[in-house]
Design a protein around this motif. Structure first.
Motif, mmCIF file in Angstrom:
data_model
loop_
_atom_site.group_PDB
_atom_site.id
_atom_site.type_symbol
_atom_site.label_atom_id
_atom_site.label_comp_id
_atom_site.label_asym_id
_atom_site.label_seq_id
_atom_site.Cartn_x
_atom_site.Cartn_y
_atom_site.Cartn_z
ATOM 1 N N PRO A 188 76.382 33.667 65.806
ATOM 2 C CA PRO A 188 75.160 33.592 65.000
ATOM 3 C C PRO A 188 74.774 32.158 64.663
ATOM 4 C CG PRO A 188 76.514 35.408 64.246
ATOM 5 C CD PRO A 188 77.322 34.689 65.293
ATOM 6 N N ASN A 190 73.534 30.323 66.864
ATOM 7 C CA ASN A 190 73.855 29.618 68.111
ATOM 8 C C ASN A 190 75.000 28.634 67.919
ATOM 9 O OD1 ASN A 190 71.808 30.997 69.525
ATOM 10 N ND2 ASN A 190 70.276 29.534 68.802
ATOM 11 N N THR A 264 79.259 40.207 63.986
ATOM 12 C CA THR A 264 78.600 39.665 65.173
ATOM 13 C C THR A 264 78.470 40.736 66.249
ATOM 14 O OG1 THR A 264 79.461 37.436 64.721
ATOM 15 C CG2 THR A 264 78.733 37.892 66.968
ATOM 16 N N PRO A 271 70.961 45.739 67.008
ATOM 17 C CA PRO A 271 70.196 44.600 66.476
ATOM 18 C C PRO A 271 69.200 44.973 65.387
ATOM 19 C CG PRO A 271 69.521 45.137 68.724
ATOM 20 C CD PRO A 271 70.769 45.906 68.458
ATOM 21 N N ASP A 277 71.388 37.393 61.068
ATOM 22 C CA ASP A 277 70.601 36.652 62.052
ATOM 23 C C ASP A 277 70.030 37.661 63.038
ATOM 24 O OD1 ASP A 277 69.450 34.614 63.500
ATOM 25 O OD2 ASP A 277 71.305 33.494 63.808
ATOM 26 N N ARG A 278 69.056 37.231 63.846
ATOM 27 C CA ARG A 278 68.437 38.127 64.828
ATOM 28 C C ARG A 278 68.823 37.668 66.225
ATOM 29 N NH1 ARG A 278 62.415 37.955 64.536
ATOM 30 N NH2 ARG A 278 62.563 39.749 65.934
ATOM 31 N N PRO A 279 69.531 38.512 66.982
ATOM 32 C CA PRO A 279 69.892 38.128 68.345
ATOM 33 C C PRO A 279 68.758 38.393 69.323
ATOM 34 C CG PRO A 279 70.835 40.269 67.832
ATOM 35 C CD PRO A 279 70.124 39.807 66.589
ATOM 36 N N TRP A 288 70.206 33.150 69.164
ATOM 37 C CA TRP A 288 70.004 33.704 67.832
ATOM 38 C C TRP A 288 68.808 33.020 67.185
ATOM 39 C CZ3 TRP A 288 73.183 37.643 66.019
ATOM 40 C CH2 TRP A 288 74.325 37.905 66.788
#
Length: 305
Positions: A188, A190, A264, A271, A277-279, A288
């Motif tokens: 998350p 990145n 994660t 999702p 966070d948004r993948p 992310w």
């Protein structure tokens, strides 16, 4: 009776010592004929069997945990047992020297039951992450480094001057860092799992900073070449913490490595339920939303489901 060795054990047993895979297979064959060799462990439903490493070449004593079902046995974990300590005489040749106290005494290590749980939880959670990457983000999957061997972990521990917690050890046995894609990792924000050499370097650097505790082991960096912020694991509490040059606030509820990896994996698999966070994907690479670089939003597609 059928004996099943879990895939993650088959893939990582050799990282403990070269002779462990053969010892594991030999033990499986023995359990097929004598399924009740083990004794109850502290884990519900898990039987524990101690294996004498001297029976095999290049193999330590092992603790093997398994589940006995009516028609099969499932081997769930294997770990090396520490050698029995040999008392040393004191300087006067009399009683053994006593251990230090306070800050000189290392934190107590978790028992076999707790270690077995941590091994299984980390392996399961990280396996879910890497399995998703393999199937959906091949670029990110290819950037993951192979697992570290015992010699590399021993060298790291020597450099840190302390043992690596079992949850970190099993993670690094599976994946010893993330080389990332265009500076971003697969976690998350990145963020990237640090290679072992970066862990050692950052630990030395940060130990010189007032307030940095000896038990804080760097694990995750802001990027593959950006260590201005990141996550460390407190070896004494088992909780993750964040260092940052940007005065980022701490999380409301501290993560453990297990809960961090499990969340994660959950965000990748579901999702729509992600909150941290948004993948999404960009050209076969996991990205992310919180860590998207300016100008990269155009080719990014959020995951759905």
């Amino acid at each position: 009776m059928e004996v099943e060795i879990e895939r993650v054990l088959r893939e990582t047993a050799g990282n403990i010592a070269p002779g462990v895979p053969y010892a594991l297979k030999a033990t499986a064959a023995r359990l097929a004929g004598e399924p009740d060799l083990g004794v109850p462990s502290a884990l519900p439903g898990i039987l524990s069997l101690r294996v004498d490493g001297d029976l095999f070449e290049d193999c330590p004593d092992l603790d093997i945990g398994y589940i006995r079902e009516p028609d099969r046995i499932r081997i769930r974990f294997v770990r090396a047992l520490d050698p029995e300590p040999v008392p040393e005489a004191g300087a006067d040749g009399g009683k053994p020297a006593t251990a230090g106290t306070g800050a000189d005494r290392p934190a107590p290590r978790p028992g076999p039951a707790a270690e077995a749980v941590a091994v299984r939880q980390v392996a399961d959670a990280w396996g879910r992450v890497t399995g998703w990457l393999r199937d959906h983000a091949p670029g990110s999957y290819a950037a993951l480094r192979p697992g570290a061997g015992p010699a590399a972990l021993a060298a790291l521990e020597a450099g840190l001057g302390r043992p690596v917690p079992v949850e970190l050890r099993v993670l690094w046995l599976l994946t010893a860092g993330d080389d990332g894609v265009d500076g971003g990792g697969c976690l998350p924000g990145n963020e990237a799992l640090m290679p072992l050499e970066t862990v050692a370097d950052q630990y030395r650097t940060r130990r010189a900073i007032p307030g940095w505790r000896a038990s804080w082991i760097p694990v995750v960096a802001r990027g593959t070449a950006d260590t201005t912020s990141g996550l460390y694991l407190d070896a004494e509490t088992g909780c993750l913490g964040r260092w940052s040059r940007y005065d980022e606030p701490p999380a409301e509820e501290p993560d453990t490595l297990v809960t961090y990896l499990e969340e994660t994996a959950d965000m990748l698999r579901a999702p729509a339920l992600a909150t941290r966070d948004r993948p999404g994907l960009a050209g076969g690479v996991l990205r992310w939303a919180a860590g998207l670089a300016p100008g990269r939003e155009g080719d990014w597609r959020p995951l759905t489901g």
